[in-house]
Write an enzyme that holds these catalytic residues in place. Structure first.
Site, PDB file in Angstrom:
ATOM      1  CD  GLN B 196       3.480 -13.742  -4.984  1.00 31.02           C
ATOM      2  OE1 GLN B 196       3.641 -12.529  -5.034  1.00 31.02           O
ATOM      3  NE2 GLN B 196       4.446 -14.593  -5.306  1.00 31.02           N
ATOM      4  CB  ALA B 237       2.819  -6.144 -10.410  1.00 33.27           C
ATOM      5  CG  HIS B 238       4.497  -9.421  -6.916  1.00 34.54           C
ATOM      6  ND1 HIS B 238       4.678 -10.769  -6.824  1.00 34.54           N
ATOM      7  CD2 HIS B 238       5.160  -9.029  -8.027  1.00 34.54           C
ATOM      8  CE1 HIS B 238       5.428 -11.176  -7.824  1.00 34.54           C
ATOM      9  NE2 HIS B 238       5.727 -10.149  -8.563  1.00 34.54           N
ATOM     10  CG  ASN B 239       6.872  -7.114  -3.378  1.00 32.04           C
ATOM     11  OD1 ASN B 239       6.663  -8.213  -3.861  1.00 32.04           O
ATOM     12  ND2 ASN B 239       6.883  -6.888  -2.088  1.00 32.04           N
TER      13      ASN B 239
END
Lengths: 345, 345, 345
Positions: B196, B237-239
């Site tokens: 990540q 969460a990511h992005n």
């Protein structure tokens, strides 16, 4: 720790059937307990394991006693009796009184000499900590907090300023009491923070699960009364009030200003909207959305249980056409009435 | 702190009706405020308390002013005006500049002299901390993070490496910004971690609730724009990207790569699936499952509200037979059509 | 770090089509990658960006290769190949072995010399820490825990007493392993704590998300087998067992004693009630309520997706009358049967 079965029976108030001299050193499930261990039967699904248990004694109800091949402690509430017996066999480890060298203590904090303050914990100005309190490692107690006697903060607990915790409470790691409530006023599309001036107030014998958060009140306090038990990862918003001996399972959430009565149970992941009132002795299933007050004692549920994805897709498609179905049904009733000449209902 | 009512009215831009010399020292609810306290009315449900309030002055709208027996501050948005008045009466306590002895600071960290670094906090290499920043006790700031001026990390906050936090942000205890996103590739039944490599990027005036988590991006950044407000126990969460002045209530969750517009409100426990787009000015109720994009401004809801368990059981049983009902209805329509000779709709 | 494309292809086992001498220094999305960066295509929705990507090379499947204008690494599973390539380009930063001055270590703890113990962490009696373990800053490891080699606790992780963590695990900030399970016996309206005597037992290669909680067992252990991956803010209750290589997304919750098989995926915010069994290869959507065992492999879903509030209100009103609809339908069938003389189905 080893206790004679006779002594144990007396201490927990159960009727002993068997040899009082048996030495009990531990506990185990009916299926896996071995010699010297005490087991219990409270869920009838496990009754089939009674006959062949390797336990030296079993706590159970009168009704099940005849199935058991070893010594028994007969009682009305085997799970409660087990809780007491296990507490005798496995007392909570005592923490040594005193303040760890690496703890950082404000000059005006008043800490009872019998209290134990763990390493790398930080205690602010005018904090008052009672007798036999344990503040575990890495905890942060902001200014003017108050902690009653025998309360235990396991580790890495945060109490924000002015939080009040009663006696004999148990706060698990990562819990945060007294962070700001989520109070925002809108100024033409921008949020303006509303100062959160109330406190968190915990009664006695309250348990707070790991990483659970209880926000401070906006003007008045957020209150958890005596005996409230919260599991992990629960969110309690500002100005919520929870009555005595109410228990909530993990991941539940209660929005602002909601009042919950005493002796309630709230299932895991259940959410309560704000500004509602839940009466005493209300029981709510897990994963329910409580969107209005339930003042009356009872059992409430919500949510659509999971099913095979193909069935679920079909159901959702049908639900999207439920309004059409209802309209068709109305029309059909009219037509059939005109055919038969009878009024429909 | 005591402020003359006339001064307060001027500072918050409200019209004073009453004696400007009244001294205001605190705030309280209409029901419980006492002499010297300021109250407010923003929810009409509380209007009935106006006549008998013990407050020395009340913030309210023109429409309600006539019901009030004490001095008033009249304004279009009483809650906003209250927020401003309370902020004047209860300014956030200033932290003393400097670095606590027990804090552990990497040699290459650049910390403004006006910043306050609390006890037992740990600050990594090449971190940059702006003017008037407060890093509360027990916080961990990994390498290469950047914190803008006047931002406050209350206590026990974690910023993972390269996290960027803007100015005037407020991060509550236990919040974690920049932990790895949940990126896994499957290799014949085993999971392989996907590095990540993005960051968490926070704009200015962002608030992050207690124990809320915002994951770093996989390749690009996870972004919370200026004025985003997140309550407690939220998972981003990511992005994910969240637009300016959007607010989310406790326990909400947003899955990877979802984009949320500006000036949205997301209810508590609401979940958004990944890779969808929510437009500006979208409002979503609590406990909803957002399974597709809502690009258009509007108000969206989901979930089945809780009801008595007996009613719920019956409803779920009916739902399991909804498909049969739909088929019966179709057949009935055909039969009735053949009886009447009329086309059905 | 710079790697020649030929070397990279060989290391990850992909077929290189293009110049092996291209130097790769980083990674990027198809849309934003620039010279020297490697990209990948695993989701066909992004295929349209292939033709114009600025990346120097792209990992993709045979089927998509012809659309690509730059060097390619062709492979059956582009996402997996990307994971491996990115891990080579961005190895996890090594932590310097040794114990930080501010860490507090019990005399009887056994810590491998290659391990790294961060500042302000606290390690209890008889803890055993293996080779190359990293215990990040602010972590608390209570007595008798065991941590296998190469495991990394990022920061502010809590392991309660006797927790066992295998090798190569990754525990994110704020996670709490081994807090007491939520075990309460009722004594005439008051809760009595049931001692939680089991442990948390983690296999190898387990990942635990930020602020996730895994409770210790009541009598036996709570077990996460090898390769289990948990996202953020997940609650795992006492005596849950999760099989190898099962992954759960954020905010999921599993109630006590539930057993989940291997190679399952559980969506975000999904809740499983206690005492049920989920088989191997079961996949459950997000925001589902799993109220019974799903022993068979398959794909399961629940919950009502969000819709416009006006449509939702109408639907909920219809659902409240679904029982009436079913009764009307039954009556209609009877009447139509008497009109037509035909049996209905």
């Amino acid at each position: 720790m080893s206790i004679r079965l006779g002594e144990l029976a007396e201490a927990v108030g159960a009727e002993l059937r068997g040899d009082p001299e048996i030495a009990i050193q531990g506990v185990g499930t009916l299926q896996r307990a071995t010699e010297g261990q005490l087991s219990f039967l409270s869920n009838s699904a496990y009754r089939r394991y009674l006959a062949e248990t390797g336990a030296s004694a079993v706590i159970l109800s009168e009704e099940a006693a005849s199935d058991c091949s070893v010594a028994t402690l007969v009682t009305d509430n085997p799970y409660l009796t087990y809780a007491r017996a296990a507490s005798l066999l496995f007392p909570v480890a005592e923490a040594a009184p005193g303040i760890a060298d690496s703890a950082v203590i404000a000059a005006s904090a008043e800490i009872d000499k019998s209290a134990s303050i763990g390493p790398c914990s930080v205690i602010g100005e005018r904090v008052r900590i009672g007798a036999d309190v344990v503040v575990g490692p890495g905890s942060v107690i902001e200014s003017e907090c108050e902690i009653g006697e025998q309360t235990r903060l396991v580790a890495r607990v945060t109490l924000c300023h002015r939080t009040r915790v009663g006696a004999r409470c148990l706060l698990h790691p990562g819990s945060v009491l007294g962070a700001d409530g989520f109070g925002l006023a809108n100024d033409q599309g921008r949020w303006v923070k509303v100062p959160q001036l109330g406190r968190v107030w915990l009664g006695d014998d309250v348990e707070i699960g790991a990483n659970t958060t209880v926000d401070r009140g906006a003007l008045e306090d957020t209150i958890l009364h005596d005996g409230v038990k919260l599991d992990n990862l629960i969110q309690i918003a500002h100005n919520v009030e929870v009555g005595e001996h109410t228990a909530m399972a993990g991941c539940a959430g209660v929005a602002g200003s909601t009042k919950i009565g005493r002796n309630c149970t709230i299932g895991g992941q259940t959410g309560l909207v704000g500004h509602i009132t839940i009466g005493d002795n209300v029981h709510i299933s897990g994963a329910a959305l409580v969107s209005r007050s339930f003042p009356k004692a009872g059992y409430y549920s919500g949510n659509l249980p999971a099913m095979e994805n193909s069935a679920w897709r079909k159901l959702i498609a049908r639900l999207r056409r439920l309004d059409d179905m209802a309209k068709d049904l109305k029309l059909l009733k009219k037509k059939v009435k005109s055919l038969t000449g009878e009024s429909f209902k």
